[in-house]
Design a protein around this motif. Structure first.
Motif, PDB file in Angstrom:
ATOM      1  N   GLY A  32       0.791  -1.234   0.000  1.00 44.49           N
ATOM      2  CA  GLY A  32       0.000   0.000   0.000  1.00 44.49           C
ATOM      3  C   GLY A  32       0.817   1.273   0.000  1.00 44.49           C
ATOM      4  O   GLY A  32       0.270   2.361   0.203  1.00 44.49           O
ATOM      5  N   MET A  33       2.121   1.164  -0.264  1.00 45.05           N
ATOM      6  CA  MET A  33       2.986   2.348  -0.309  1.00 45.05           C
ATOM      7  C   MET A  33       3.182   2.763  -1.769  1.00 45.05           C
ATOM      8  O   MET A  33       3.872   2.097  -2.531  1.00 45.05           O
ATOM      9  N   ALA A  34       2.555   3.862  -2.139  1.00 43.13           N
ATOM     10  CA  ALA A  34       2.508   4.259  -3.551  1.00 43.13           C
ATOM     11  C   ALA A  34       3.799   4.921  -4.026  1.00 43.13           C
ATOM     12  O   ALA A  34       4.514   5.569  -3.259  1.00 43.13           O
ATOM     13  N   HIS A  35       4.067   4.769  -5.322  1.00 41.70           N
ATOM     14  CA  HIS A  35       5.159   5.439  -6.013  1.00 41.70           C
ATOM     15  C   HIS A  35       4.626   6.739  -6.638  1.00 41.70           C
ATOM     16  O   HIS A  35       3.411   6.959  -6.669  1.00 41.70           O
ATOM     17  N   PRO A  36       5.501   7.577  -7.191  1.00 41.08           N
ATOM     18  CA  PRO A  36       5.023   8.809  -7.843  1.00 41.08           C
ATOM     19  C   PRO A  36       3.999   8.548  -8.934  1.00 41.08           C
ATOM     20  O   PRO A  36       3.027   9.300  -9.074  1.00 41.08           O
ATOM     21  N   GLU A  37       4.182   7.452  -9.698  1.00 47.80           N
ATOM     22  CA  GLU A  37       3.227   7.164 -10.765  1.00 47.80           C
ATOM     23  C   GLU A  37       1.830   6.846 -10.220  1.00 47.80           C
ATOM     24  O   GLU A  37       0.822   7.055 -10.900  1.00 47.80           O
ATOM     25  N   GLY A  38       1.767   6.363  -8.974  1.00 48.58           N
ATOM     26  CA  GLY A  38       0.469   6.144  -8.347  1.00 48.58           C
ATOM     27  C   GLY A  38      -0.251   7.453  -8.083  1.00 48.58           C
ATOM     28  O   GLY A  38      -1.448   7.593  -8.373  1.00 48.58           O
ATOM     29  N   TYR A  39       0.481   8.426  -7.543  1.00 46.43           N
ATOM     30  CA  TYR A  39      -0.118   9.732  -7.262  1.00 46.43           C
ATOM     31  C   TYR A  39      -0.455  10.467  -8.559  1.00 46.43           C
ATOM     32  O   TYR A  39      -1.463  11.170  -8.640  1.00 46.43           O
ATOM     33  N   ARG A  40       0.365  10.272  -9.596  1.00 42.31           N
ATOM     34  CA  ARG A  40       0.074  10.924 -10.886  1.00 42.31           C
ATOM     35  C   ARG A  40      -1.121  10.256 -11.568  1.00 42.31           C
ATOM     36  O   ARG A  40      -1.908  10.922 -12.243  1.00 42.31           O
ATOM     37  N   LYS A  41      -1.273   8.940 -11.388  1.00 42.29           N
ATOM     38  CA  LYS A  41      -2.476   8.268 -11.889  1.00 42.29           C
ATOM     39  C   LYS A  41      -3.712   8.816 -11.173  1.00 42.29           C
ATOM     40  O   LYS A  41      -4.730   9.114 -11.819  1.00 42.29           O
ATOM     41  N   ALA A  42      -3.615   8.957  -9.849  1.00 39.14           N
ATOM     42  CA  ALA A  42      -4.740   9.489  -9.080  1.00 39.14           C
ATOM     43  C   ALA A  42      -5.111  10.888  -9.563  1.00 39.14           C
ATOM     44  O   ALA A  42      -6.297  11.206  -9.723  1.00 39.14           O
ATOM     45  N   LEU A  43      -4.114  11.716  -9.816  1.00 43.47           N
ATOM     46  CA  LEU A  43      -4.388  13.080 -10.281  1.00 43.47           C
ATOM     47  C   LEU A  43      -5.032  13.059 -11.666  1.00 43.47           C
ATOM     48  O   LEU A  43      -5.963  13.824 -11.935  1.00 43.47           O
ATOM     49  N   ARG A  44      -4.560  12.184 -12.537  1.00 42.95           N
ATOM     50  CA  ARG A  44      -5.162  12.064 -13.872  1.00 42.95           C
ATOM     51  C   ARG A  44      -6.644  11.732 -13.760  1.00 42.95           C
ATOM     52  O   ARG A  44      -7.493  12.332 -14.440  1.00 42.95           O
ATOM     53  N   LEU A  45      -6.974  10.795 -12.867  1.00 39.81           N
ATOM     54  CA  LEU A  45      -8.366  10.389 -12.703  1.00 39.81           C
ATOM     55  C   LEU A  45      -9.199  11.487 -12.040  1.00 39.81           C
ATOM     56  O   LEU A  45     -10.380  11.664 -12.365  1.00 39.81           O
ATOM     57  N   MET A  46      -8.594  12.244 -11.135  1.00 38.71           N
ATOM     58  CA  MET A  46      -9.325  13.339 -10.500  1.00 38.71           C
ATOM     59  C   MET A  46      -9.597  14.468 -11.489  1.00 38.71           C
ATOM     60  O   MET A  46     -10.669  15.079 -11.472  1.00 38.71           O
ATOM     61  N   LYS A  47      -8.640  14.737 -12.365  1.00 37.38           N
ATOM     62  CA  LYS A  47      -8.844  15.750 -13.410  1.00 37.38           C
ATOM     63  C   LYS A  47      -9.948  15.297 -14.381  1.00 37.38           C
ATOM     64  O   LYS A  47     -10.754  16.107 -14.855  1.00 37.38           O
ATOM     65  N   GLN A  48      -9.963  14.010 -14.667  1.00 41.85           N
ATOM     66  CA  GLN A  48     -11.017  13.454 -15.518  1.00 41.85           C
ATOM     67  C   GLN A  48     -12.379  13.605 -14.829  1.00 41.85           C
ATOM     68  O   GLN A  48     -13.382  13.936 -15.468  1.00 41.85           O
ATOM     69  N   ALA A  49     -12.415  13.377 -13.516  1.00 34.56           N
ATOM     70  CA  ALA A  49     -13.653  13.535 -12.754  1.00 34.56           C
ATOM     71  C   ALA A  49     -14.164  14.967 -12.846  1.00 34.56           C
ATOM     72  O   ALA A  49     -15.364  15.212 -13.015  1.00 34.56           O
ATOM     73  N   GLU A  50     -13.229  15.925 -12.739  1.00 30.61           N
ATOM     74  CA  GLU A  50     -13.617  17.334 -12.842  1.00 30.61           C
ATOM     75  C   GLU A  50     -14.182  17.632 -14.228  1.00 30.61           C
ATOM     76  O   GLU A  50     -15.207  18.334 -14.361  1.00 30.61           O
ATOM     77  N   LYS A  51     -13.559  17.090 -15.260  1.00 27.31           N
ATOM     78  CA  LYS A  51     -14.008  17.331 -16.638  1.00 27.31           C
ATOM     79  C   LYS A  51     -15.441  16.857 -16.847  1.00 27.31           C
ATOM     80  O   LYS A  51     -16.242  17.517 -17.537  1.00 27.31           O
ATOM     81  N   PHE A  52     -15.789  15.715 -16.250  1.00 30.95           N
ATOM     82  CA  PHE A  52     -17.121  15.146 -16.445  1.00 30.95           C
ATOM     83  C   PHE A  52     -18.038  15.375 -15.246  1.00 30.95           C
ATOM     84  O   PHE A  52     -19.087  14.737 -15.127  1.00 30.95           O
ATOM     85  N   ASN A  53     -17.614  16.279 -14.352  1.00 32.76           N
ATOM     86  CA  ASN A  53     -18.438  16.702 -13.215  1.00 32.76           C
ATOM     87  C   ASN A  53     -18.849  15.531 -12.315  1.00 32.76           C
ATOM     88  O   ASN A  53     -19.992  15.422 -11.883  1.00 32.76           O
ATOM     89  N   ARG A  54     -17.877  14.656 -12.022  1.00 30.20           N
ATOM     90  CA  ARG A  54     -18.122  13.543 -11.105  1.00 30.20           C
ATOM     91  C   ARG A  54     -17.481  13.842  -9.755  1.00 30.20           C
ATOM     92  O   ARG A  54     -16.315  14.239  -9.697  1.00 30.20           O
ATOM     93  N   PRO A  55     -18.192  13.624  -8.646  1.00 29.98           N
ATOM     94  CA  PRO A  55     -17.561  13.748  -7.329  1.00 29.98           C
ATOM     95  C   PRO A  55     -16.442  12.723  -7.170  1.00 29.98           C
ATOM     96  O   PRO A  55     -16.398  11.714  -7.884  1.00 29.98           O
ATOM     97  N   ILE A  56     -15.564  12.982  -6.213  1.00 28.80           N
ATOM     98  CA  ILE A  56     -14.408  12.112  -5.979  1.00 28.80           C
ATOM     99  C   ILE A  56     -14.486  11.530  -4.571  1.00 28.80           C
ATOM    100  O   ILE A  56     -14.735  12.253  -3.607  1.00 28.80           O
ATOM    101  N   LEU A  57     -14.275  10.231  -4.463  1.00 26.42           N
ATOM    102  CA  LEU A  57     -14.151   9.550  -3.179  1.00 26.42           C
ATOM    103  C   LEU A  57     -12.740   9.016  -3.063  1.00 26.42           C
ATOM    104  O   LEU A  57     -12.288   8.245  -3.911  1.00 26.42           O
ATOM    105  N   SER A  58     -12.029   9.433  -2.016  1.00 23.84           N
ATOM    106  CA  SER A  58     -10.647   9.011  -1.792  1.00 23.84           C
ATOM    107  C   SER A  58     -10.576   8.162  -0.527  1.00 23.84           C
ATOM    108  O   SER A  58     -10.940   8.623   0.558  1.00 23.84           O
TER     109      SER A  58
END
Length: 318
Positions: free
Chosen positions: A130-156
């Motif tokens: 469960g210890m993420a690498h930088p690519e994990g956090y960048r994947k998360a950011l990519r998906l959060m930006k996608q959520a914003e584009k399509f107006n979806r709430p985010i659950l973390s």
């Protein structure tokens, strides 16, 4: 199979074993021991309440780390009617320690991201515990930006001892990836609900931990560093971890009082691992209630409140 029983649960487990023995004896000898069994069951229920109502921070930390606690995928299965996992940061690779995708809770679509621990040694090695690498956090950011584009709430869903501190992770910009996520999450124009479901360790948790509502499940912790690391730094002795756990104010009750989190999600008595179904129900209810509350705000009100919430952390009076 590994013994995952905790030391402070020993008296309760001994009592439960005694109840099983009496039931077996009653069946084998055809002797009525119903009254004795009911008395022990009543005592067991009382003892369970006594134990879990008076847990020390170190004991709560042990529950937060319990190997059988539900993982992010478990919670997704429990609360979502549908889920599609998405992969990769479109830059380096796909980190299995931090997963994400699009899910639906009833009619509500949302983007879900979260740390993923393994179920066994092989799975944990694949998930890097469960210890993420930088690519994990960048994947998360990519998906959060996608959520914003399509107006979806985010659950973390946060459950990590910390971001991976290896040389490769540092070379690929671990600190930058976490810092960027925190900055970007502060300005995303969709509701963000954050729940600590197990361990909330250091920058690894903060990398997906900025939200409009930040909640902790009852038997979890959220801390700038682990008690073992704190003890090694302050007392030069990791054996002082119990003392450090108390000093760090890392429990849900402590952090609610300090206004670092907004709410506590109750767990079944004994911890989330004792009843997955009930844990999922409690989490789902808390998420939907929080989401409904945030969605009443305009985008400006939501962003202003999110900013003010984190700016207030650390304020004190002399």
């Amino acid at each position: 199979m590994a013994n995952n029983n905790l030391e402070f649960e020993k008296p309760l487990l001994e009592l439960e074993d005694k109840i099983k023995e009496l039931k077996q004896f009653m069946e084998e000898k055809d002797i009525d021991l119903t009254d004795e069994i009911e008395t022990l069951k009543h005592r067991s229920a009382q003892l369970k309440e006594e134990i879990y109502d008076e847990l020390e921070p170190w004991q709560i930390l042990k529950l937060a780390r319990h190997a059988e606690r539900p993982t992010t995928f478990d919670y997704i299965d429990l609360i979502c009617d549908d889920f599609i996992e998405l992969h990769g940061d479109r830059n380096f690779g796909d980190d299995q320690a931090l997963i994400g995708g699009i899910g639906k809770i009833g009619a509500q679509p949302l983007t879900i991201i979260g740390h993923q621990k393994g179920k066994d040694t092989k799975d944990n090695l694949n998930r890097n515990f469960g210890m993420a690498h930088p690519e994990g956090y960048r994947k998360a950011l990519r998906l959060m930006k996608q959520a914003e584009k399509f107006n979806r709430p985010i659950l973390s869903l946060v459950n990590t001892p910390g971001a991976f501190p290896g040389i490769g992770a540092e070379e690929r910009g671990q600190a930058e990836a976490i810092a960027r996520n925190m900055r970007e999450m502060g300005s995303l124009e969709v509701p963000i609900i954050v729940v600590i479901t197990g361990e909330g360790g250091s920058g690894g948790a903060l990398g997906i931990g900025v939200g409009d509502k930040v909640m902790m499940m009852e038997y979890t912790y959220y801390s700038v560093c682990s008690p073992e690391a704190c003890a090694a730094i302050l007392w030069k002795d990791a054996a002082e971890a119990k003392t450090a756990a108390k000093a760090l104010k890392l429990t849900a009750e402590d952090l609610l009082e300090l206004e670092i989190i907004d709410d506590i999600v109750p767990e079944p008595i004994g911890g989330a691992h004792k009843d997955f179904t009930k844990s999922g129900e409690l989490l789902k209810e808390a998420v939907l209630d929080s989401l409904q509350e945030v969605e009443q705000l305009s985008i400006k009100e939501m962003l202003d409140q999110r900013y003010d919430k984190f700016r207030r952390i650390g304020e004190y009076n002399e």
